[in-house]
Write a protein that holds these residues in place. Structure first.
Motif, short mmCIF file in Angstrom:
data_model
loop_
_atom_site.label_atom_id
_atom_site.label_comp_id
_atom_site.label_asym_id
_atom_site.label_seq_id
_atom_site.Cartn_x
_atom_site.Cartn_y
_atom_site.Cartn_z
N SER A 446 -31.82 26.13 212.21
CA SER A 446 -31.34 27.46 212.75
C SER A 446 -30.62 28.26 211.59
O SER A 446 -30.60 29.45 211.62
CB SER A 446 -30.62 27.41 214.00
OG SER A 446 -29.37 26.56 213.96
N ALA A 447 -29.52 27.63 211.14
CA ALA A 447 -28.87 28.32 210.07
C ALA A 447 -29.79 28.88 209.07
O ALA A 447 -29.24 29.87 208.33
CB ALA A 447 -27.68 27.41 209.76
N VAL A 448 -30.72 27.76 208.30
CA VAL A 448 -31.41 28.12 207.25
C VAL A 448 -32.24 29.32 207.82
O VAL A 448 -32.50 30.16 206.74
CB VAL A 448 -31.95 26.96 206.95
CG1 VAL A 448 -33.16 27.33 205.92
CG2 VAL A 448 -31.32 25.64 206.32
N ALA A 449 -32.98 29.45 208.81
CA ALA A 449 -33.69 30.50 209.36
C ALA A 449 -32.94 31.74 209.41
O ALA A 449 -33.19 32.79 209.05
CB ALA A 449 -34.26 30.02 210.79
N ALA A 450 -31.56 31.63 209.76
CA ALA A 450 -30.89 33.03 210.14
C ALA A 450 -30.56 33.33 208.52
O ALA A 450 -30.57 34.65 208.23
CB ALA A 450 -29.45 32.70 210.81
N LEU A 451 -30.26 32.65 207.51
CA LEU A 451 -29.83 32.92 206.24
C LEU A 451 -31.14 33.62 205.73
O LEU A 451 -31.16 34.72 204.80
CB LEU A 451 -29.33 31.83 205.31
CG LEU A 451 -28.15 31.42 205.81
CD1 LEU A 451 -27.75 29.92 205.31
CD2 LEU A 451 -26.93 32.28 205.18
N THR A 452 -32.35 33.08 205.69
CA THR A 452 -33.57 33.31 205.31
C THR A 452 -33.98 34.86 205.84
O THR A 452 -34.35 35.69 205.24
CB THR A 452 -34.70 32.20 205.34
OG1 THR A 452 -34.46 30.98 205.01
CG2 THR A 452 -35.96 32.95 204.54
N ARG A 525 -29.18 37.62 197.60
CA ARG A 525 -29.33 36.57 196.57
C ARG A 525 -28.31 35.35 197.13
O ARG A 525 -28.87 34.11 197.03
CB ARG A 525 -28.76 37.05 195.25
CG ARG A 525 -28.86 36.02 194.26
CD ARG A 525 -28.79 36.54 192.51
NE ARG A 525 -27.45 36.76 192.30
CZ ARG A 525 -26.74 37.97 192.46
NH1 ARG A 525 -27.37 39.10 192.42
NH2 ARG A 525 -25.33 38.17 191.79
N HIS A 526 -27.08 35.40 197.54
CA HIS A 526 -26.14 34.66 197.49
C HIS A 526 -26.77 33.92 199.08
O HIS A 526 -26.55 32.68 199.25
CB HIS A 526 -24.97 34.99 197.73
CG HIS A 526 -24.11 35.30 196.46
ND1 HIS A 526 -23.92 34.08 195.72
CD2 HIS A 526 -23.98 36.23 195.56
CE1 HIS A 526 -23.32 34.56 194.53
NE2 HIS A 526 -23.34 35.91 194.43
N MET A 527 -27.14 34.66 199.96
CA MET A 527 -27.82 33.85 201.14
C MET A 527 -28.65 33.04 200.92
O MET A 527 -29.15 32.17 201.59
CB MET A 527 -27.96 35.13 202.16
CG MET A 527 -26.79 35.77 202.86
SD MET A 527 -27.15 37.37 203.93
CE MET A 527 -28.09 36.49 205.15
N ARG A 528 -29.77 33.49 200.05
CA ARG A 528 -30.77 32.78 199.84
C ARG A 528 -30.50 31.24 199.05
O ARG A 528 -31.12 30.17 199.31
CB ARG A 528 -31.83 33.26 198.93
CG ARG A 528 -32.77 34.41 199.62
CD ARG A 528 -34.16 34.85 198.90
NE ARG A 528 -34.65 36.04 199.84
CZ ARG A 528 -34.80 36.85 199.81
NH1 ARG A 528 -33.90 37.92 198.87
NH2 ARG A 528 -35.61 37.91 200.37
N GLY A 529 -29.36 31.59 198.02
CA GLY A 529 -29.04 30.40 197.46
C GLY A 529 -28.36 29.50 198.55
O GLY A 529 -28.76 28.32 198.46
N LEU A 530 -27.51 30.04 199.63
CA LEU A 530 -26.95 28.84 200.50
C LEU A 530 -28.01 28.32 201.22
O LEU A 530 -27.92 27.07 201.66
CB LEU A 530 -25.99 29.71 201.33
CG LEU A 530 -25.26 28.95 202.53
CD1 LEU A 530 -24.47 27.76 201.95
CD2 LEU A 530 -24.56 29.86 203.21
N ALA A 531 -29.05 28.99 201.63
CA ALA A 531 -30.25 28.50 202.51
C ALA A 531 -31.05 27.31 201.74
O ALA A 531 -31.25 26.32 202.04
CB ALA A 531 -31.23 29.65 202.87
N ALA A 532 -31.12 27.72 200.35
CA ALA A 532 -31.90 26.59 199.65
C ALA A 532 -30.83 25.32 199.37
O ALA A 532 -31.44 24.21 199.43
CB ALA A 532 -31.91 27.08 198.10
N ARG A 533 -29.51 25.50 199.29
CA ARG A 533 -28.65 24.28 199.22
C ARG A 533 -28.58 23.46 200.60
O ARG A 533 -28.50 22.45 200.39
CB ARG A 533 -27.33 24.77 198.53
CG ARG A 533 -27.29 25.35 197.33
CD ARG A 533 -25.93 25.85 197.13
NE ARG A 533 -24.72 24.71 196.94
CZ ARG A 533 -24.63 23.90 195.98
NH1 ARG A 533 -25.50 23.88 195.06
NH2 ARG A 533 -23.76 22.98 196.05
N LEU A 534 -28.65 24.25 201.58
CA LEU A 534 -28.80 23.76 202.92
C LEU A 534 -29.70 22.85 203.20
O LEU A 534 -29.89 21.47 203.42
CB LEU A 534 -28.60 24.76 204.03
CG LEU A 534 -27.35 25.41 204.50
CD1 LEU A 534 -27.15 26.54 205.47
CD2 LEU A 534 -26.02 24.09 204.68
#
Length: 543
Positions: A446-452, A525-534
């Motif tokens: 859910s967090a990854v989906a929200a960031l994406t 850009r930073h939200m996608r980076g956090l989603a990728a790291r999660l």
């Protein structure tokens, strides 16, 4: 002569003391610094370094005046503001207090409200945060899993436009003045009155806290004090205000060995003096803990309920922080405890005594660490990272918990994001946080989906924003996507600070597309980076 910058800190005793590193940074940048604090903490101001002039707000008197006449109270407040402005020389205001009354006072004091740093009001009377770090400070501490930085560092970074990037050695700048000679003489007399000086010296105990659920039980303090005396001839010194006398009485009923009871006997200078005569402070999360840090006295500190050492721990390397090893800790603000405050039953006194005795004998917390203690609490040691930001290191093996990993991840995310939004080269990448996607944790889809989804909406906002002014449809689409992004972020509790930050960012930079559009690309850009790291298999703990 006046001052260049007026720092307004109108909250608690501990917060006032934690302004010291910021004040030191301003002084190092060549600024003449004034301070505005509450009148009841005036006796603490002689301990602060690099303060050129102090004003104290008579808050209690002003509130009492409201009962007689609100018009008279308002006139008194306006008179106070005018007098201060005349004496200070119309300095730039740096307000660290987000409350509405503090924002209003800032508005009254500021010669140029639009140049205020920290928390203020706009021309229409709405709250506005001046500076990215002020915005983050205002939103991060509302949720316990969204505050990865020490409050002191957040204070310091609000002044970034005035001081540039703080000195990496800034941790050493939390250095308060020595207590006055008369206060030290009083402390010596107080300890001498208790009998011959013990071979092991003294350890201070702060029994109270801002609320009962944040207090380690007095009976456990007594058991700890008895062990310190029986095993090392160390005499406890009880600290606290007169209102905490019942805690001292409970301690006395449970104790079997000598102690000094200074509860209700100290003002702030005398409290500082007793701390300087102590080898260690054992404390709850209190202003006394921050006073000890500024005096260079190490702490062994308990963090219960909403308190956690990541953001409110002592700003001094080598302190030890204990918090219950429970999934529900720390609890959220304004929430009733569903487990009958069982966190206060942790830790037991025996393992804490071994920890304290080991440290006092060796200067290392690891010497007294036991498996029993590590099963009951998370044990953290305070320190500073390569950039001078306060940090905590796990001594108990809890660094791989989802909460620890999440806070470490947020720490890097926000450092890089705020640097990039502010136009400064990002420094956060020099010390990468653990990759959450490499850790087999519970689902965080859910967090990854929200960031994406949020990053995709930011792309759409960028496209629509580029056409705003040339197309009415583009303007409507822009506003709709702003609200959709807000809803997406607000619906994800672990991203609460990001949702609140987006609300503030669009209000602060929304006055012109030239300022807002570059921010959208950086944020995406930073939200996608956090989603990728999660990653799809990582966990984000519930807020």
């Amino acid at each position: 002569m006046g001052v260049d910058v007026l720092v307004c800190n109108l909250t608690r005793f501990g917060d006032l003391l934690q302004s010291q590193p910021l004040i030191s940074d301003l002084a190092a940048a060549g600024r003449r610094v004034g301070l505005l604090c509450l009148e009841n903490f005036a006796s603490a101001t002689p301990l602060l370094r690099h303060v050129d002039q102090v004003w104290t707000l008579p808050g209690a008197r002003l509130m009492a005046g409201l009962d007689r006449s609100w018009q008279g109270a308002c006139a008194d407040l306006i008179g106070f503001a005018r007098k201060l402005r005349a004496e200070a020389g119309e300095p730039l205001i740096l307000n660290l207090t987000p409350s509405l009354p503090a924002r209003l006072l800032t508005r009254l004091l500021a010669a140029r409200p639009e140049e205020t740093l920290g928390f203020g009001l706009d021309a229409e009377g709405f709250g506005v945060n001046h500076g990215l770090w002020a915005t983050f400070l205002g939103v991060a501490t509302r949720r316990r899993l969204n505050a990865p930085f020490n409050v002191v560092d957040m204070f310091r970074m609000t002044a970034l436009p005035l001081i540039g990037r703080p000195d990496p050695q800034g941790g050493s700048r939390f250095s308060l003045r020595e207590p006055a000679p008369e206060a030290l003489a009083w402390a010596d007399a107080c300890l001498a009155a208790a009998g011959e000086a013990p071979a092991g010296g003294h350890v201070a105990f702060q029994l109270g806290a801002s609320e009962t659920r944040r207090q380690w039980p007095a009976e456990r303090f007594a058991a700890l004090g008895d062990r310190l005396w029986s095993e090392a001839r160390i005499r406890p010194v009880l600290l606290g205000s007169a209102a905490e006398a019942p805690l001292a009485e409970a301690y006395g009923r449970a104790a079997r060995h000598p102690f000094v009871n200074a509860v209700g006997a100290t003002d702030i200078p005398k409290l500082a003096a007793l701390l300087r005569r102590s080898r260690l402070l054992v404390t709850n999360d209190t202003g006394t803990m921050h006073l000890a840090a500024g005096l260079g006295v190490p702490s062994l500190a308990f963090f219960f309920a909403t308190a956690q050492p990541w953001d409110t721990g002592p700003y001094l390397a080598g302190c030890c922080c204990l918090e219950p090893a429970l999934d529900c800790h720390p609890c959220g603000f304004g929430q009733a405890c569903p487990r009958d405050e069982m966190c206060r039953s942790l830790p037991e006194a025996g393992p804490v005594a071994r920890l304290a005795l080991g440290y006092l004998a060796s200067g290392r917390w690891q010497e007294g660490l036991s498996p029993e203690l590590c099963s009951q609490v998370r044990v953290w040691e305070t320190g500073f990272d390569a950039e001078g930001f306060a940090t905590v290191t796990s001594l108990s093996g809890h660094e791989a918990e989802s909460r620890s990993l999440w806070l470490a991840e947020l720490r890097q995310f926000w450092r890089q994001l705020l640097d990039d939004l502010g136009g400064a080269p990002s420094k956060g990448a020099e010390a990468p946080a653990p990759m959450l996607s490499e850790t087999p944790l519970a689902d965080a889809a859910s967090a990854v989906a929200a960031l994406t989804q949020g990053a995709t909406l930011l792309d759409a906002l960028s496209a629509a924003g580029a056409l705003t002014g040339r197309s009415a449809q583009a303007g409507q689409l822009f506003l709709r996507n702003c609200e959709r992004l807000q809803q997406v972020l607000d619906a994800s509790p672990p991203l609460a600070s990001l949702g609140a930050f987006w609300r503030e960012l669009r209000e602060t930079r929304g006055g012109g597309m030239d300022e807002l559009l570059p921010s959208l690309a950086v944020l995406a850009r930073h939200m996608r980076g956090l989603a990728a790291r999660l990653g799809p298999a990582a966990a984000v703990p519930a807020a």
